[in-house]
Design a protein around this motif. Structure first.
Motif, PDB file in Angstrom:
ATOM      1  N   UNK A   1       1.227   5.562   4.820  1.00 50.00           N
ATOM      2  CA  UNK A   1       1.931   4.740   3.841  1.00 50.00           C
ATOM      3  C   UNK A   1       2.575   5.648   2.805  1.00 50.00           C
ATOM      4  N   UNK A   2       3.654   5.202   2.215  1.00 48.22           N
ATOM      5  CA  UNK A   2       4.343   5.993   1.197  1.00 48.22           C
ATOM      6  C   UNK A   2       3.441   6.221  -0.014  1.00 48.22           C
ATOM      7  N   UNK A   3       2.684   5.207  -0.402  1.00 47.69           N
ATOM      8  CA  UNK A   3       1.769   5.357  -1.542  1.00 47.69           C
ATOM      9  C   UNK A   3       0.726   6.435  -1.272  1.00 47.69           C
ATOM     10  N   UNK A   4       0.222   6.482  -0.035  1.00 48.77           N
ATOM     11  CA  UNK A   4      -0.795   7.476   0.321  1.00 48.77           C
ATOM     12  C   UNK A   4      -0.228   8.883   0.217  1.00 48.77           C
ATOM     13  N   UNK A   5       1.025   9.074   0.638  1.00 46.54           N
ATOM     14  CA  UNK A   5       1.634  10.401   0.581  1.00 46.54           C
ATOM     15  C   UNK A   5       1.844  10.861  -0.858  1.00 46.54           C
ATOM     16  N   UNK A   6       2.250   9.933  -1.730  1.00 42.01           N
ATOM     17  CA  UNK A   6       2.423  10.291  -3.136  1.00 42.01           C
ATOM     18  C   UNK A   6       1.082  10.666  -3.756  1.00 42.01           C
ATOM     19  N   UNK A   7       0.018   9.946  -3.381  1.00 41.42           N
ATOM     20  CA  UNK A   7      -1.308  10.275  -3.904  1.00 41.42           C
ATOM     21  C   UNK A   7      -1.762  11.644  -3.404  1.00 41.42           C
ATOM     22  N   UNK A   8      -1.413  11.986  -2.159  1.00 37.95           N
ATOM     23  CA  UNK A   8      -1.748  13.308  -1.640  1.00 37.95           C
ATOM     24  C   UNK A   8      -1.027  14.403  -2.425  1.00 37.95           C
ATOM     25  N   UNK A   9       0.199  14.120  -2.813  1.00 39.80           N
ATOM     26  CA  UNK A   9       0.982  15.075  -3.609  1.00 39.80           C
ATOM     27  C   UNK A   9       0.302  15.324  -4.957  1.00 39.80           C
TER      28      UNK A   9
ATOM     29  N   UNK B   1       2.717  22.634  -0.311  1.00 41.30           N
ATOM     30  CA  UNK B   1       2.337  21.246  -0.068  1.00 41.30           C
ATOM     31  C   UNK B   1       2.793  20.796   1.315  1.00 41.30           C
ATOM     32  N   UNK B   2       4.027  21.116   1.664  1.00 38.01           N
ATOM     33  CA  UNK B   2       4.545  20.710   2.968  1.00 38.01           C
ATOM     34  C   UNK B   2       3.780  21.390   4.103  1.00 38.01           C
ATOM     35  N   UNK B   3       3.390  22.647   3.900  1.00 35.13           N
ATOM     36  CA  UNK B   3       2.607  23.346   4.926  1.00 35.13           C
ATOM     37  C   UNK B   3       1.244  22.690   5.109  1.00 35.13           C
ATOM     38  N   UNK B   4       0.595  22.336   3.995  1.00 38.08           N
ATOM     39  CA  UNK B   4      -0.714  21.684   4.072  1.00 38.08           C
ATOM     40  C   UNK B   4      -0.596  20.330   4.764  1.00 38.08           C
ATOM     41  N   UNK B   5       0.434  19.564   4.406  1.00 39.33           N
ATOM     42  CA  UNK B   5       0.618  18.252   5.021  1.00 39.33           C
ATOM     43  C   UNK B   5       0.952  18.393   6.502  1.00 39.33           C
ATOM     44  N   UNK B   6       1.698  19.428   6.863  1.00 32.53           N
ATOM     45  CA  UNK B   6       2.013  19.666   8.282  1.00 32.53           C
ATOM     46  C   UNK B   6       0.747  19.962   9.070  1.00 32.53           C
ATOM     47  N   UNK B   7      -0.175  20.749   8.465  1.00 27.52           N
ATOM     48  CA  UNK B   7      -1.454  21.022   9.125  1.00 27.52           C
ATOM     49  C   UNK B   7      -2.239  19.740   9.345  1.00 27.52           C
ATOM     50  N   UNK B   8      -2.252  18.894   8.330  1.00 28.89           N
ATOM     51  CA  UNK B   8      -2.966  17.620   8.441  1.00 28.89           C
ATOM     52  C   UNK B   8      -2.407  16.792   9.593  1.00 28.89           C
ATOM     53  N   UNK B   9      -1.080  16.745   9.696  1.00 29.43           N
ATOM     54  CA  UNK B   9      -0.437  15.961  10.759  1.00 29.43           C
ATOM     55  C   UNK B   9      -0.785  16.515  12.136  1.00 29.43           C
ATOM     56  N   UNK B  10      -0.760  17.842  12.279  1.00 34.91           N
ATOM     57  CA  UNK B  10      -1.068  18.448  13.573  1.00 34.91           C
ATOM     58  C   UNK B  10      -2.518  18.197  13.978  1.00 34.91           C
TER      59      UNK B  10
ATOM     60  N   UNK C   1      -8.342   7.674   7.290  1.00 32.18           N
ATOM     61  CA  UNK C   1      -9.064   7.444   6.042  1.00 32.18           C
ATOM     62  C   UNK C   1      -8.412   8.259   4.928  1.00 32.18           C
ATOM     63  N   UNK C   2      -8.021   7.601   3.855  1.00 31.99           N
ATOM     64  CA  UNK C   2      -7.426   8.321   2.721  1.00 31.99           C
ATOM     65  C   UNK C   2      -8.399   9.313   2.080  1.00 31.99           C
ATOM     66  N   UNK C   3      -9.696   8.990   1.964  1.00 38.23           N
ATOM     67  CA  UNK C   3     -10.626  10.010   1.454  1.00 38.23           C
ATOM     68  C   UNK C   3     -10.608  11.292   2.275  1.00 38.23           C
ATOM     69  N   UNK C   4     -10.480  11.173   3.614  1.00 37.97           N
ATOM     70  CA  UNK C   4     -10.427  12.366   4.458  1.00 37.97           C
ATOM     71  C   UNK C   4      -9.144  13.143   4.218  1.00 37.97           C
ATOM     72  N   UNK C   5      -8.037  12.427   4.093  1.00 43.19           N
ATOM     73  CA  UNK C   5      -6.757  13.099   3.858  1.00 43.19           C
ATOM     74  C   UNK C   5      -6.776  13.834   2.523  1.00 43.19           C
ATOM     75  N   UNK C   6      -7.297  13.170   1.490  1.00 42.52           N
ATOM     76  CA  UNK C   6      -7.360  13.801   0.177  1.00 42.52           C
ATOM     77  C   UNK C   6      -8.326  14.989   0.196  1.00 42.52           C
ATOM     78  N   UNK C   7      -9.473  14.828   0.863  1.00 40.48           N
ATOM     79  CA  UNK C   7     -10.423  15.929   0.962  1.00 40.48           C
ATOM     80  C   UNK C   7      -9.807  17.150   1.612  1.00 40.48           C
ATOM     81  N   UNK C   8      -9.022  16.945   2.671  1.00 42.19           N
ATOM     82  CA  UNK C   8      -8.367  18.052   3.362  1.00 42.19           C
ATOM     83  C   UNK C   8      -7.356  18.741   2.459  1.00 42.19           C
TER      84      UNK C   8
END
Length: 386
Positions: A200-208, A246-255, A280-287
């Motif tokens: 979700x777009x909201x989740x990505x902004x929170x990750x940022x 940030x983009x590198x970290x998010x790319x790792x998460x996606x892979x 799970x958003x907690x997992x994404x944020x933790x990563x």
């Protein structure tokens, strides 16, 4: 146009005059969408705000000149080159170049609402001139930095609300810089995650936010008067490599999300399939926070810029090797590696503030993964780290 190059953020400030009618035609879509993005502060509707706007409308009708409205726009390199060469010094040429891109109202939602109302009462106002300032940038990082440092703001804004002003450009940059994302859901294009690499777009902004603040518990209502959070955010944005990190970290998460997705045991349950880890958003944020703390440093203990880049390169190298390893396993092998039964047992504990507990579990888990250079036989030691 009066053009000034902001060398600190590599933006251009362009101040010009245009008719009120042309301005409203230019930004009417952005205003209708609360500044051009979801989450922007709407036109205030309190009794006092209405009285102030009524006063502003009467002043406009009487011929008052309002302070410049500030418009933000992210453009490509060709537009920047034309601006720096002076080819767009004429207002009509400038507007023709930037209007093709998505505009956001950084400062002036209330004034724009008053102008719309005033024009409906008196159509002649549309032909009067007004001042408009454009902040033109190639990167959303520059625009966010400009807002946080240079905007005065009439009311305390939360970090999330500040980010919401550049919400659409940030998501567009994520699409362009993070390969592998299949879908991004938004309030305008709702949906639900049915496979990996969907967010979700909201989740990505929170990750940022979480990545920059390096904290798992991001209070999106936290105001900018909380100076430590503001300074941490600004300090990171001052690093020109921050956005790429940030983009590198998010790319790792996606892979990793895609690699985990290959496992599905066919049973019901919260963690019966690999895609549910990063569902799970907690997992994404933790990563993201685990990587941020390793690369950027803990809050208040920032690493040097060169060290940040070296550490990020190391994490990317190790994570890529792990993805290759997982993709070489069959689905059952991926399940054996994930040890989701252990994760389920740990998260099934009855605790208060479940979201806070889960984020702490995941950030500690991914810290272990990073510390061990992603070379582990399975994820059990990670899940049990907390």
């Amino acid at each position: 146009m009066d053009l000034i190059h902001d060398r600190r953020t590599d933006c251009y400030s362009a101040l010009g005059k245009m008719t009120t009618g042309d301005y409203l035609s230019l930004v009417r879509g952005a205003h209708a969408q609360r500044g051009g993005i979801t989450g922007q502060r709407e036109v205030l509707k309190t009794t006092t705000a209405k009285r102030i706007r009524d006063r502003m409308i009467s002043d406009i009708r009487a011929g008052a000149v309002l302070p410049p409205v500030v418009i933000g726009v992210i453009v490509d390199q060709s537009v920047v080159d034309d601006i720096s060469s002076g080819a767009l010094s004429d207002i009509s040429l400038f507007l023709g170049a930037v209007s093709r891109h998505e505009l956001t109202i950084i400062d002036g939602m209330q004034r724009t609402a008053a102008l719309i109302d005033a024009c409906e009462i008196d159509v002649s106002i549309a032909s009067r001139e007004m001042r408009v300032e454009f902040w033109v940038a190639r990167s959303v990082r520059s625009l966010v930095y400009r807002m946080l440092v240079l905007n005065t703001g009439q009311v305390p804004w939360t970090l999330a609300r500040q980010l919401s002003v550049v919400y659409a450009p940030l998501l567009e940059e994520i699409k362009n810089n993070v390969t592998g994302i299949d879908r991004i859901f938004s309030p305008d294009k709702p949906g639900r995650r049915v496979a990996s690499a969907q967010f979700s777009s909201d989740a990505l902004v929170e990750l940022y936010l979480a990545f920059s603040l390096r904290k798992t518990n991001v209070d999106t209502k936290e105001t900018l008067s909380e100076e430590f959070s503001r300074l941490d955010f600004v300090d990171n944005l001052a690093d020109t490599g921050f956005q790429d990190h940030f983009y590198s970290a998010l790319s790792m998460l996606v892979e990793l999300d895609k690699a985990f997705d290959r496992y599905d045991n066919g049973n019901s349950g919260r963690f019966s399939r690999g895609k549910e880890v990063f569902g799970s958003q907690p997992a994404r944020i933790g990563f993201m926070v685990a990587i941020a703390q390793y690369v950027l440093g803990r809050p208040g203990l920032d690493r040097e810029i060169d060290e940040r880049s070296t550490r990020m390169d190391t994490v990317v190298k190790h994570a890529s090797a792990m993805v290759i390893k997982l993709n070489g396993l069959d689905p059952v092998g991926v399940g054996g590696f994930l040890r989701l039964d252990v994760l389920s047992e740990i998260l099934d504990k009855k605790v208060g503030q479940v979201g806070r507990y889960e984020r702490s579990v995941f950030v500690e888990a991914f810290k272990v993964l990073i510390e061990d250079a992603f070379e582990i036989p399975n994820m059990e030691p990670c899940w049990r780290a907390s």
